[in-house]
Design an enzyme around this catalytic site. Structure first.
Site, PDB file in Angstrom:
ATOM      1  CB  SER A 144      -0.854  -0.004   1.285  1.00 52.05           C
ATOM      2  OG  SER A 144      -1.453   1.254   1.506  1.00 52.05           O
ATOM      3  CE1 TYR A 157      -4.308  -2.097   5.228  1.00 51.79           C
ATOM      4  CE2 TYR A 157      -3.270  -0.011   4.678  1.00 51.79           C
ATOM      5  CZ  TYR A 157      -3.905  -1.175   4.289  1.00 51.79           C
ATOM      6  OH  TYR A 157      -4.138  -1.416   2.944  1.00 51.79           O
TER       7      TYR A 157
HETATM    8  N1  NAD Z   1      -8.881  -0.590  -1.380  1.00 46.52           N
HETATM    9  C1  NAD Z   1      -7.859   0.201  -1.109  1.00 46.52           C
HETATM   10  O1  NAD Z   1      -7.989   1.439  -1.090  1.00 46.52           O
HETATM   11  C2  NAD Z   1      -6.486  -0.378  -0.844  1.00 46.52           C
HETATM   12  C3  NAD Z   1      -5.386   0.470  -0.878  1.00 46.52           C
HETATM   13  C4  NAD Z   1      -4.108  -0.035  -0.651  1.00 46.52           C
HETATM   14  C5  NAD Z   1      -3.941  -1.386  -0.393  1.00 46.52           C
HETATM   15  N2  NAD Z   1      -5.029  -2.195  -0.352  1.00 46.52           N
HETATM   16  C6  NAD Z   1      -4.790  -3.622  -0.079  1.00 46.52           C
HETATM   17  O2  NAD Z   1      -5.293  -4.377  -1.153  1.00 46.52           O
HETATM   18  C7  NAD Z   1      -5.658  -5.686  -0.698  1.00 46.52           C
HETATM   19  C8  NAD Z   1      -7.069  -5.981  -1.146  1.00 46.52           C
HETATM   20  O3  NAD Z   1      -7.907  -4.988  -0.604  1.00 46.52           O
HETATM   21  P1  NAD Z   1      -9.368  -4.688  -1.161  1.00 46.52           P
HETATM   22  O4  NAD Z   1      -9.551  -3.231  -1.111  1.00 46.52           O
HETATM   23  O5  NAD Z   1      -9.616  -5.438  -2.410  1.00 46.52           O
HETATM   24  O6  NAD Z   1     -10.176  -5.293   0.070  1.00 46.52           O
HETATM   25  P2  NAD Z   1     -11.504  -6.138   0.156  1.00 46.52           P
HETATM   26  O7  NAD Z   1     -11.901  -6.149   1.574  1.00 46.52           O
HETATM   27  O8  NAD Z   1     -12.441  -5.612  -0.861  1.00 46.52           O
HETATM   28  O9  NAD Z   1     -10.983  -7.597  -0.300  1.00 46.52           O
HETATM   29  C9  NAD Z   1     -10.077  -8.324   0.505  1.00 46.52           C
HETATM   30  C10 NAD Z   1     -10.385  -9.791   0.359  1.00 46.52           C
HETATM   31  O10 NAD Z   1      -9.485 -10.526   1.208  1.00 46.52           O
HETATM   32  C11 NAD Z   1     -10.241 -11.535   1.871  1.00 46.52           C
HETATM   33  N3  NAD Z   1      -9.590 -11.939   3.128  1.00 46.52           N
HETATM   34  C12 NAD Z   1      -9.560 -11.234   4.303  1.00 46.52           C
HETATM   35  N4  NAD Z   1      -8.934 -11.954   5.257  1.00 46.52           N
HETATM   36  C13 NAD Z   1      -8.545 -13.118   4.677  1.00 46.52           C
HETATM   37  C14 NAD Z   1      -7.861 -14.273   5.141  1.00 46.52           C
HETATM   38  N5  NAD Z   1      -7.454 -14.373   6.423  1.00 46.52           N
HETATM   39  N6  NAD Z   1      -7.636 -15.276   4.263  1.00 46.52           N
HETATM   40  C15 NAD Z   1      -8.039 -15.200   2.985  1.00 46.52           C
HETATM   41  N7  NAD Z   1      -8.713 -14.143   2.482  1.00 46.52           N
HETATM   42  C16 NAD Z   1      -8.959 -13.108   3.317  1.00 46.52           C
HETATM   43  C17 NAD Z   1     -11.603 -10.881   2.119  1.00 46.52           C
HETATM   44  O11 NAD Z   1     -12.601 -11.839   2.390  1.00 46.52           O
HETATM   45  C18 NAD Z   1     -11.810 -10.133   0.801  1.00 46.52           C
HETATM   46  O12 NAD Z   1     -12.439 -10.912  -0.171  1.00 46.52           O
HETATM   47  C19 NAD Z   1      -5.462  -5.667   0.821  1.00 46.52           C
HETATM   48  O13 NAD Z   1      -4.210  -6.251   1.140  1.00 46.52           O
HETATM   49  C20 NAD Z   1      -5.463  -4.181   1.149  1.00 46.52           C
HETATM   50  O14 NAD Z   1      -4.762  -3.898   2.334  1.00 46.52           O
HETATM   51  C21 NAD Z   1      -6.288  -1.740  -0.566  1.00 46.52           C
END
Ligand code: NAD
Length: 253
Positions: A144, A157
């Protein structure tokens, strides 16, 4: 399916929604067979069905990335089914409720570190063992912009995402001569369920995040997927150990 990734086997963790789903779909459209590892059954099955409807090849493996046995089984099932594991996208992760460090409960810190750091480490441990056996591969981890800079009210985080970059760089060095590349993507705010949850908790976030990005908008999952596909492609053959910001210029500020 034909395409740039035809014949490739790809594993996507957290593929049941958001960035993981978007990337799983993009790999499948580019011809890859995609294993969707996800803790949430409904989301994992939905991604698998979406890929099937689009004419692609996918399977869902219910996986909690914090469970070593489940992660070992996730890699084993992928290899038993399709013979090898070419590309892994370790993307499963969680956010934390926004609060200052002194107000953050220990249980929240443990949960964030458990999923975001130990989860990525465990996935890499078993994926790397398989890639060593078969003579190569590519890994992309989701960090991130909070892994590149501090993030107020998100210390756990931010620490977890800095750790993901540490794991990425260290593994990249260790396995560089084994034909295995390891990189990370560092998204800014992306329109996913995670963002929708933050918006529901604090509607004021909407206008604030627009101003945070020099491009004046948040990102879309397809834009992160495109970066992951490039890092995983032959075109990135000399790129390893790199945390690639996908952030509309945010970290240039
Ligand atoms: N959306 C943003 O703005 C953003 C920005 C920077 C980084 N990220 C990172 O991107 C990644 C995906 O985020 P997103 O926004 O798509 O989130 P999201 O919540 O939409 O999707 C995350 C997915 O991971 C799954 N998950 C959670 N815990 C788990 C576990 N223990 N085992 C297996 N699966 C698990 C959830 O069920 C979900 O389907 C994350 O690592 C997040 O930190 C997101």
């Amino acid at each position: 399916m034909s395409g740039e990734f035809a014949g490739k086997v790809v594993l996507v963790t957290g593929g049941g929604g958001g960035i993981g789903r978007g990337t799983a779909l993009a790999f499948a459209k580019a011809g890859a067979k995609v294993a969707i590892a996800e803790i949430a059954e409904a989301g994992g099955n939905k991604t698998m069905e979406m890929i099937g409807r689009a004419g692609g090849n996918a399977m869902f493996i219910k996986t909690d990335v914090t469970d070593a046995k489940a992660v070992e089984a996730m890699v084993a099932k992928t290899v038993q089914t399709w013979g090898h594991l070419d590309i892994a996208f370790n993307n499963a992760g969680i956010e934390e409720e926004h609060m200052r460090l002194a107000d953050c409960p220990e249980s929240t810190f443990d949960r964030v570190i458990g999923i975001n750091v130990k989860g990525v480490w465990l996935c890499m441990k078993y994926e790397l063992a398989q890639m060593l056996k078969q003579g190569g591969g590519s890994i992309v981890n989701t960090a991130s912009i909070a892994g590149l800079n501090g993030a107020a009210k998100m210390a756990a985080y931010s620490a977890s995402k800095h750790a993901v970059i540490g794991l990425t760089k260290s593994a990249a060095i260790e396995y560089a001569r084994k034909n295995i590349r390891v990189n990370a993507v560092c998204p800014a705010v992306i329109r996913t369920e995670m963002y929708e949850r933050a918006l529901a908790a604090d509607p004021g976030i909407g206008p604030r995040v627009l101003n945070m990005h020099p491009v004046g908008r948040i990102g879309e999952v397809e834009e992160v997927a495109a970066a992951v596909l490039w890092l995983s492609s032959a075109g990135a053959s000399f790129v390893t150990g790199f945390p690639l910001a996908v952030d509309g210029g945010t970290t240039a500020l």
